[in-house]
Every structure is written in C-alpha cells, then in structure tokens.
Design an enzyme around this catalytic site. Structure first.
Site, PDB file in Angstrom:
ATOM      1  N   GLU A  43       9.501  -4.027  10.140  1.00 54.06           N
ATOM      2  CA  GLU A  43       9.903  -2.746   9.556  1.00 54.06           C
ATOM      3  C   GLU A  43      10.498  -1.810  10.599  1.00 54.06           C
ATOM      4  O   GLU A  43       9.912  -1.588  11.670  1.00 54.06           O
ATOM      5  CB  GLU A  43       8.690  -2.078   8.868  1.00 54.06           C
ATOM      6  CG  GLU A  43       9.061  -0.733   8.225  1.00 54.06           C
ATOM      7  CD  GLU A  43       8.052  -0.208   7.219  1.00 54.06           C
ATOM      8  OE1 GLU A  43       7.082  -0.929   6.899  1.00 54.06           O
ATOM      9  OE2 GLU A  43       8.245   0.934   6.749  1.00 54.06           O
ATOM     10  N   GLU A  73      -1.347  -5.210   8.687  1.00 56.73           N
ATOM     11  CA  GLU A  73      -0.446  -4.597   9.671  1.00 56.73           C
ATOM     12  C   GLU A  73      -0.970  -4.768  11.096  1.00 56.73           C
ATOM     13  O   GLU A  73      -2.177  -4.745  11.329  1.00 56.73           O
ATOM     14  CB  GLU A  73      -0.297  -3.096   9.385  1.00 56.73           C
ATOM     15  CG  GLU A  73       0.392  -2.809   8.070  1.00 56.73           C
ATOM     16  CD  GLU A  73       0.615  -1.316   7.835  1.00 56.73           C
ATOM     17  OE1 GLU A  73       0.350  -0.488   8.745  1.00 56.73           O
ATOM     18  OE2 GLU A  73       1.063  -0.981   6.721  1.00 56.73           O
ATOM     19  N   ASP A 101       0.821  -1.213   0.000  1.00 54.47           N
ATOM     20  CA  ASP A 101       0.000   0.000   0.000  1.00 54.47           C
ATOM     21  C   ASP A 101       0.859   1.270   0.000  1.00 54.47           C
ATOM     22  O   ASP A 101       0.328   2.384  -0.018  1.00 54.47           O
ATOM     23  CB  ASP A 101      -1.029   0.000   1.147  1.00 54.47           C
ATOM     24  CG  ASP A 101      -0.402   0.000   2.522  1.00 54.47           C
ATOM     25  OD1 ASP A 101       0.839  -0.104   2.620  1.00 54.47           O
ATOM     26  OD2 ASP A 101      -1.155   0.104   3.517  1.00 54.47           O
ATOM     27  N   SER A 102       2.201   1.103  -0.058  1.00 50.70           N
ATOM     28  CA  SER A 102       3.058   2.262  -0.318  1.00 50.70           C
ATOM     29  C   SER A 102       2.719   2.822  -1.699  1.00 50.70           C
ATOM     30  O   SER A 102       3.096   3.951  -2.020  1.00 50.70           O
ATOM     31  CB  SER A 102       4.536   1.877  -0.223  1.00 50.70           C
ATOM     32  OG  SER A 102       4.800   0.741  -1.016  1.00 50.70           O
ATOM     33  N   ASP A 152      -1.394  -6.066  -0.124  1.00 54.79           N
ATOM     34  CA  ASP A 152      -1.692  -5.399   1.146  1.00 54.79           C
ATOM     35  C   ASP A 152      -3.190  -5.117   1.281  1.00 54.79           C
ATOM     36  O   ASP A 152      -3.821  -4.646   0.319  1.00 54.79           O
ATOM     37  CB  ASP A 152      -0.983  -4.031   1.192  1.00 54.79           C
ATOM     38  CG  ASP A 152       0.270  -4.069   2.044  1.00 54.79           C
ATOM     39  OD1 ASP A 152       0.424  -4.984   2.877  1.00 54.79           O
ATOM     40  OD2 ASP A 152       1.104  -3.159   1.871  1.00 54.79           O
ATOM     41  N   LYS A 198      -1.473  -9.254   2.973  1.00 59.39           N
ATOM     42  CA  LYS A 198      -0.666  -8.795   4.108  1.00 59.39           C
ATOM     43  C   LYS A 198      -1.494  -7.790   4.904  1.00 59.39           C
ATOM     44  O   LYS A 198      -2.231  -6.994   4.320  1.00 59.39           O
ATOM     45  CB  LYS A 198       0.638  -8.146   3.629  1.00 59.39           C
ATOM     46  CG  LYS A 198       1.452  -7.518   4.776  1.00 59.39           C
ATOM     47  CD  LYS A 198       2.885  -7.242   4.391  1.00 59.39           C
ATOM     48  CE  LYS A 198       3.120  -5.912   3.703  1.00 59.39           C
ATOM     49  NZ  LYS A 198       2.727  -4.717   4.483  1.00 59.39           N
TER      50      LYS A 198
HETATM   51  O1  KIV Z   1       3.504  -1.137   1.350  1.00 62.73           O
HETATM   52  C1  KIV Z   1       4.671  -1.532   1.303  1.00 62.73           C
HETATM   53  O2  KIV Z   1       5.379  -1.276   0.334  1.00 62.73           O
HETATM   54  C2  KIV Z   1       5.157  -2.304   2.450  1.00 62.73           C
HETATM   55  C3  KIV Z   1       6.616  -2.465   2.698  1.00 62.73           C
HETATM   56  C4  KIV Z   1       6.892  -3.441   3.784  1.00 62.73           C
HETATM   57  C5  KIV Z   1       7.522  -2.675   1.598  1.00 62.73           C
HETATM   58  O3  KIV Z   1       4.367  -2.761   3.208  1.00 62.73           O
END
Ligand code: KIV
Length: 258
Positions: A182, A115, A44-45, A83, A113
């Site tokens: 991270e 968080e 999600d970056s 994400d 993924k």
């Molecule tokens: O969103 C992202 O790019 C990430 C990083 C861990 C690379 O979650």
C-alpha cells in the site's frame, strides 16, 4: 471454479493479474462475486468507510465477524479474506491464532490478512500457516499504525526501501500466499513483486504489481473521504443523493405514486 490461495500463486506464475475489492455486506459481496472479482476482502477500512470511525483502530473482532458472515452469504466463487482488526493479533502468535481461528470457524472465510512485516509478525504468520490458516500480508502504508506512520507514502528513503524489501521476503518465507503493498513507489512495488513467488496486490503502488486492490466505496465514488491514490469509476454518492432528493421532492409535493 472457486478461487483458493493456491490459485492466486498459480496465476502469478501464469502472469494473470488478480482483481481484488472490499465488501462489508451481503449485497455488495454478491455483486462483486457475480461480476467476477477474484478476491473479496472484508477489509478493516470498514471501520472508517461504513462505521464512521476516524481510524481503523476501534474496530472489534465481534464487529468484523458480524460483517464477514454477511459477506460470506454473498460470495460463491471469489476467495474471501478477512482483516484481523487492530490488537486482535499483535499481542502474541497465540492471540493471533485465537482470532484467526474464530474468523475461519465462525464466518466461513478462507483466509485472514494482517498488517506489518517486522520480525515478530513473520513468526506470527508462520504459526497461523502451520495451523492451516492461509495468511495474506500487508506492508507499506499500514493504517493500523497510523499514529506512527501517518497516511504518508512509505519506502521513500533507502533505509525504508530496504526494510520493506526484507519484510516482504520474511513474510514470504513465513508462508503468506499474497502480499498487499500500500502507498509505495511503483518502482519499489515492481522490485518487490519480482523478488517474490507469491503475488503482490497493489493499492497506490503503481501498475507493476501482480494484481490490484481497491476499497469498493472509493471505486464507486461513494466514500466521503478518499485517499489520493483511489481510482474512481462511478459517482455513486451523487447518484444516491440525487435519487434521495427526487424521492423527497415527490413525497413532499404529494407526486409520489407506486
Ligand atoms: O482494509 C482495507 O480495505 C485494506 C485495503 C488494502 C484495501 O486493507
């Protein structure tokens, strides 16, 4: 052979280090896959680096689905992980199931993924895993909590350190197949990696993890702002800018020929 979540767990046992990078479109995804990257994360970056938002918070599930579908068309061998955007899973395990289900059904990704490692998140992971959805965890600096944590290094006090260790263990018990660590101290990341049977992927977490993950635009020197822990292997921003300037000069001076 295509990489699966189980492959990564086996590689940890075999001490094979895991290479992970991000992709948000077909072109980059194809290059990464053909270059032998093990895991492609539609991170999600995307929100900040490709869409220009200040944080990852505004990203919607629809935006993520759109990009993940493009990435899927470029990835043949690597494991593709997507994400879950902010507030598409934190509300309840049912909300997480709906969002993760859409990601797997509509994009063809093999895993999601999310968080955070607080107790409710471990419960959510267990629900997803029971439904057959492989989950990658992410603790330490979690950008979706920027308004609580900032972008500072995590795990810097004894209390924070033991919280991170117990979060990692709780997520493993809940069924994650890998864990992103991270922006935490290298010694702490190594300690967590040794305690877990699933692989850790470090970003700004030293070299003692079971693999590394970077944002591809940071690696290529393409992002306009990079975290202090980014390792830069090329200067694409300058290369692109120079190519565009030369093209502009050629067109304006009428030297442009094909
Ligand atoms: O969103 C992202 O790019 C990430 C990083 C861990 C690379 O979650």
């Amino acid at each position: 052979m295509a990489v699966t979540p189980r492959t990564l767990v086996r590689w940890k046992r075999e001490h094979r280090s895991i290479v992970t990078l991000t992709a948000w479109d077909y072109a980059i995804a194809k290059v990464l896959d053909e270059a032998g990257v093990d895991v492609v994360l539609v991170g999600d970056s995307l929100a900040q680096v490709a869409l220009g938002y200040e944080t990852t918070l505004p990203l919607t599930l629809e935006e993520m689905l759109h990009h993940a579908k493009a990435v899927r068309r470029g990835v043949k061998q690597a494991l593709m992980v997507v994400d879950l955007p902010f507030l598409t899973y934190q509300e309840s395990p049912q909300q997480a199931l709906q969002s993760a289900g859409r990601i797997l059904k509509e994009t063809g990704a093999a895993a999601v993924k999310l968080e955070g490692g607080y107790p409710a998140m471990a419960e959510t992971v267990a629900v997803l895993v029971q439904a057959g959805i492989p989950v990658m965890g992410h603790v330490g600096l979690t950008p979706q909590s920027v308004h609580q944590l900032g972008y500072r290094k995590q795990g810097t006090t004894n209390t924070e350190e033991s919280r991170l260790v117990s979060e990692a263990l709780a997520l493993e018990r809940a069924g994650i197949f890998a864990l992103v660590l991270e922006h935490i101290d290298g010694a702490l990341a190594e300690k967590i990696s040794q305690k877990l049977t699933v692989p850790t992927l470090g970003i700004g977490a030293g070299s003692g993890c079971d693999g590394q993950i970077l944002v591809t635009h940071d690696l290529l020197g393409w992002s306009d702002r990079q975290p202090p822990f980014a390792k830069v292997y090329a200067n694409l921003r300058e290369t692109i800018s120079e190519a565009v300037r030369q093209y502009g000069d050629d067109v304006r001076s009428r030297r442009f020929r094909v």
